[in-house]
Design a protein around this motif. Structure first.
Motif, PDB file in Angstrom:
ATOM      1  N   GLY A 309      -1.477 -24.136  76.125  1.00  0.00           N
ATOM      2  CA  GLY A 309      -2.639 -23.323  76.466  1.00  0.00           C
ATOM      3  C   GLY A 309      -3.942 -24.062  76.199  1.00  0.00           C
ATOM      4  N   GLU A 310      -3.997 -24.789  75.074  1.00  0.00           N
ATOM      5  CA  GLU A 310      -5.184 -25.579  74.758  1.00  0.00           C
ATOM      6  C   GLU A 310      -5.393 -26.690  75.791  1.00  0.00           C
ATOM      7  N   MET A 311      -4.313 -27.314  76.221  1.00  0.00           N
ATOM      8  CA  MET A 311      -4.425 -28.372  77.216  1.00  0.00           C
ATOM      9  C   MET A 311      -4.954 -27.826  78.534  1.00  0.00           C
ATOM     10  N   ARG A 312      -4.448 -26.661  78.928  1.00  0.00           N
ATOM     11  CA  ARG A 312      -4.908 -26.077  80.187  1.00  0.00           C
ATOM     12  C   ARG A 312      -6.398 -25.743  80.111  1.00  0.00           C
ATOM     13  N   GLN A 313      -6.835 -25.177  78.998  1.00  0.00           N
ATOM     14  CA  GLN A 313      -8.254 -24.878  78.847  1.00  0.00           C
ATOM     15  C   GLN A 313      -9.096 -26.149  78.914  1.00  0.00           C
ATOM     16  N   PHE A 314      -8.578 -27.222  78.343  1.00  0.00           N
ATOM     17  CA  PHE A 314      -9.326 -28.489  78.330  1.00  0.00           C
ATOM     18  C   PHE A 314      -9.524 -29.012  79.750  1.00  0.00           C
ATOM     19  N   VAL A 315      -8.456 -29.094  80.542  1.00  0.00           N
ATOM     20  CA  VAL A 315      -8.606 -29.658  81.886  1.00  0.00           C
ATOM     21  C   VAL A 315      -9.446 -28.742  82.782  1.00  0.00           C
ATOM     22  N   GLU A 316      -9.389 -27.435  82.535  1.00  0.00           N
ATOM     23  CA  GLU A 316     -10.182 -26.523  83.354  1.00  0.00           C
ATOM     24  C   GLU A 316     -11.668 -26.585  83.016  1.00  0.00           C
ATOM     25  N   ALA A 317     -12.006 -27.118  81.847  1.00  0.00           N
ATOM     26  CA  ALA A 317     -13.409 -27.216  81.434  1.00  0.00           C
ATOM     27  C   ALA A 317     -14.128 -28.413  82.019  1.00  0.00           C
ATOM     28  N   TYR A 318     -13.385 -29.366  82.616  1.00  0.00           N
ATOM     29  CA  TYR A 318     -13.984 -30.582  83.135  1.00  0.00           C
ATOM     30  C   TYR A 318     -13.538 -30.783  84.575  1.00  0.00           C
ATOM     31  N   PRO A 319     -14.334 -31.417  85.433  1.00  0.00           N
ATOM     32  CA  PRO A 319     -15.699 -31.869  85.130  1.00  0.00           C
ATOM     33  C   PRO A 319     -16.668 -30.698  85.036  1.00  0.00           C
ATOM     34  N   ARG A 320     -17.668 -30.848  84.215  1.00  0.00           N
ATOM     35  CA  ARG A 320     -18.649 -29.793  84.013  1.00  0.00           C
ATOM     36  C   ARG A 320     -19.660 -29.769  85.136  1.00  0.00           C
TER      37      ARG A 320
END
Length: 320
Positions: A309-320
């Protein structure tokens, strides 16, 4: 009983809980028993490599029989093969994954179940280079192959968000790749996810001793013997071999994971602290009571599901 949760490092480890789930206890010790039996520190690298492939490799046909929507493809850069995995119909991003295996084991074939999960969980098209392995091909062979493969993938998908991921040796290799890209003035990926990265070929991290006996999979002897296969005649302190000692400024945002009880905990922690000091955006998460590479090795654990879940949130946050 409840399992332990992932805890972020913000200056120290979260408090250790006294209770673990039976599923967690059995999974960690069962996997530790298997790895200790199959991968002894002084077993020949060729024998361990063959065992890794025998137990990890799954054919494409077998996986497509189980997951009919999964697609495989192949790319090449000269003699270097790159396997492409798509487990989603219209992936939103590219993941360039560098597999683990202590630089002398592992392949796209033995990582297929893991790369299918990467594709599905991160909504990504995943590229896995079959980089050359030590001791037949010591440093810088793996880094040269990773660099060539990444440039090829970037040219294939110039407009897609792209992330480097890597686990264990592949995590350290991913960090070395970021440093090479920066030093050669090339465009950086949107981010990097490094799972239990092996970033110190000199085994100088405090956790190598502090977690002795708590790490159910590895010993100092494993790290020292296996590092020699990859280092060869080079200097183990060099930034590309041990990126924990490198200048980590101006890199892509990092998301690091490490198990609380693994020997390589400080390989990740020191990278996180150094990158943060030098202005690179970095976040580190520790799996309480977890062992090496737990999100990929033990994906059924609640702790692993939270890590995904943390990984998915990370990739969805970038590119900004």
């Amino acid at each position: 009983m409840t399992g332990k949760k992932i805890g972020p490092i913000d200056g120290g480890l979260p408090p250790r809980r006294s209770m673990t789930s039976l599923k967690q206890w059995l999974s960690l010790r069962g996997y530790g028993l298997v790895t200790s039996m199959l991968f002894g520190a002084t077993t020949s690298p060729q024998k361990m490599r063959a065992r890794f492939e025998r137990f990890g490799s799954v054919s494409r046909d077998t996986l497509q029989g189980k997951f009919p929507n999964v697609e495989f493809d192949d790319q090449r850069v000269g003699a270097l093969g790159i396997e492409v995995v798509r487990a989603v119909e219209s992936p939103k991003r590219v993941v360039f994954h560098l597999h683990g295996g202590a630089f002398f084991m592992g392949s796209p074939a033995s990582y297929r179940t893991r790369t299918i999960r990467l594709s599905y969980r991160l909504d990504a098209e995943v590229y896995v280079p079959d980089y050359r392995l030590a001791p037949e091909h010591p440093y810088p062979a793996a880094l040269d192959d990773a660099y060539a493969a990444f440039r090829h993938v970037r040219a294939l998908r110039p407009h897609a968000p792209i992330f480097i991921t890597g686990d264990s040796a592949g995590g350290g290799l991913g960090l070395s790749l970021l440093i090479r890209l920066r030093e050669r003035g090339l465009a950086m990926p949107d981010g990097a996810i490094l799972l239990s990265p092996w970033t110190d070929m000199t085994t100088s991290g405090d956790s190598v001793e502090a977690n002795h006996g708590r790490d159910l999979w590895f010993s100092r002897n494993h790290l020292e013997v296996w590092a020699d296969y990859y280092v060869g005649q080079a200097d183990a302190h060099s930034a590309y071999l041990s990126p924990v000692f490198a200048d980590l400024s101006e890199l892509s945002p990092l998301l690091l994971f490490a198990g609380e009880d693994e020997l390589l905990l400080d390989d990740a922690r020191r990278v996180h602290e150094s990158a943060s000091r030098e202005g690179t955006e970095s976040r580190m998460l520790v799996g309480e009571g977890m062992q090496h590479d737990w999100p990929l090795a033990l994906p059924w654990l609640d702790e692993s599901k939270r890590a995904w879940g943390e990984m998915r949130q990370f990739v969805e946050a970038y590119p900004r």
